[in-house]
Write a protein that holds these residues in place. Structure first.
Motif, PDB file in Angstrom:
ATOM      1  N   ASP A  56       0.835  -1.200   0.000  1.00 30.26           N
ATOM      2  CA  ASP A  56       0.000   0.000   0.000  1.00 30.26           C
ATOM      3  C   ASP A  56       0.870   1.250   0.000  1.00 30.26           C
ATOM      4  O   ASP A  56       0.370   2.359   0.193  1.00 30.26           O
ATOM      5  N   THR A  74      -2.590  -2.383  -2.850  1.00 32.47           N
ATOM      6  CA  THR A  74      -3.673  -2.844  -1.997  1.00 32.47           C
ATOM      7  C   THR A  74      -3.983  -1.775  -0.951  1.00 32.47           C
ATOM      8  O   THR A  74      -3.245  -0.810  -0.786  1.00 32.47           O
ATOM      9  N   SER A  75      -5.052  -1.998  -0.211  1.00 26.90           N
ATOM     10  CA  SER A  75      -5.543  -1.003   0.732  1.00 26.90           C
ATOM     11  C   SER A  75      -4.657  -0.915   1.973  1.00 26.90           C
ATOM     12  O   SER A  75      -4.099  -1.917   2.432  1.00 26.90           O
ATOM     13  N   SER A  76      -4.575   0.253   2.536  1.00 26.29           N
ATOM     14  CA  SER A  76      -3.870   0.431   3.807  1.00 26.29           C
ATOM     15  C   SER A  76      -4.677  -0.142   4.971  1.00 26.29           C
ATOM     16  O   SER A  76      -4.195  -0.212   6.103  1.00 26.29           O
ATOM     17  N   ASP A  77      -5.921  -0.569   4.694  1.00 28.20           N
ATOM     18  CA  ASP A  77      -6.764  -1.167   5.727  1.00 28.20           C
ATOM     19  C   ASP A  77      -6.383  -2.611   6.026  1.00 28.20           C
ATOM     20  O   ASP A  77      -6.853  -3.177   7.022  1.00 28.20           O
ATOM     21  N   ARG A  84      -3.851  -8.921   2.851  1.00 29.21           N
ATOM     22  CA  ARG A  84      -3.267  -8.288   1.665  1.00 29.21           C
ATOM     23  C   ARG A  84      -3.236  -9.274   0.488  1.00 29.21           C
ATOM     24  O   ARG A  84      -3.483  -8.908  -0.659  1.00 29.21           O
ATOM     25  N   GLU A  87      -6.751  -9.557  -0.949  1.00 29.07           N
ATOM     26  CA  GLU A  87      -7.095  -8.398  -1.768  1.00 29.07           C
ATOM     27  C   GLU A  87      -6.349  -8.424  -3.100  1.00 29.07           C
ATOM     28  O   GLU A  87      -6.919  -8.100  -4.149  1.00 29.07           O
TER      29      GLU A  87
END
Length: 266
Positions: A56, A74-77, A84, A87
């Motif tokens: 991310d 990918t998302s930082s969430d 990861r 995703e």
């Protein structure tokens, strides 16, 4: 069966910020960052259809693309590598039979660890996740114990049943043993190697589950599978004379560099 290797990497590590971009010197003095060395290790694995770095962070993206890696943002969430990987697999359109999570802090992972892991999952249709375990010799066990004595979170240990189904993983050294072992002597302790192979359905379900109390206490992502009743297969692998350690703390850098020098890894 089609196999995807995902190397999850984040910059904002709590224990070691910026860890993927830490430089490691090889036997010839060449300096490569951790994420590149993990990518090179992935490239040695046979029977793999695709290797991607999932991150991310633009700094990791730029570094990875600079040495030729394919990158999936990918998302930082994502709170851990498994989320990861899930995703990244979705972002790539899915379709792979097995997704391997080769975490970006294990540049010394031999290719046969991953190959044996994939074979183990292929030959055990009831298993949804598989992960390698390596029997510790006395030297490795003493390194684990030294980390705990110094209040460092070092390697993870695993205990499993006779059928190799995981019973527990811990950052403590389990099972307990009071015996003193010589450096080359086998011990009853198994070092958990931070690599996972997932079937797509189990991987896709993982982010929808809440982290349970054991995962939160230990900080070990694989415990979420076990807390949700999923079977985790431990595949015993052999070192074949190859030294293995993961980069968990800054103190591990000289240890890993010494191991690379000893093995002649550039």
């Amino acid at each position: 069966m089609s196999v995807l290797i995902v190397i999850p990497a984040r910059y904002a590590s709590t224990r070691y910020p910026g860890k993927p971009l830490v430089a490691l010197k090889g036997a010839g003095g060449a300096s490569r960052n951790l994420i590149e060395r993990s990518w090179l290790a992935a490239g040695e694995v046979r029977g793999v259809d695709r290797v991607v770095v999932a991150t991310d962070d633009d700094r990791i993206k730029d570094a990875a693309e600079g040495f030729g890696a394919e990158v999936v943002m990918t998302s930082s969430d994502c709170v851990n590598g498994t989320e990861r990987c899930a995703e990244a697999h979705t972002a790539l359109g899915g379709g792979y039979d097995i997704v391997v999570n080769l975490q970006g802090d294990a540049p010394l992972t031999p290719h046969w660890f991953v190959e044996d892991l994939v074979k183990g999952l292929q030959s055990n249709p009831q298993a949804e996740i598989a992960t390698p375990v390596l029997r510790c010799d006395g030297a490795a066990l003493n390194s684990l114990l030294a980390d705990r004595k110094a209040d460092r979170v070092g390697g993870t240990t695993a205990v499993f049943a006779a059928n190799h189904q995981a019973l527990y993983f811990s950052k403590e050294v389990v099972p307990f043993t009071s015996e003193v072992y010589g450096d080359d002597a086998p011990t009853p302790v198994f070092h958990h190697v931070g690599v996972y192979a997932y079937r797509p359905d189990a991987l896709a379900a993982y982010p929808s589950w809440k982290a349970g109390p054991l995962e939160q206490l230990e900080g070990l992502e694989q415990l979420r599978f076990m807390e949700n009743g999923r079977s985790v297969l431990c595949v015993e692998v052999e070192a074949k004379g190859r030294a293995f350690w993961e980069l968990n703390n800054p103190e591990d850098v000289p240890k890993i560099e010494a191991m690379m020098a000893q093995m002649g890894l550039e």
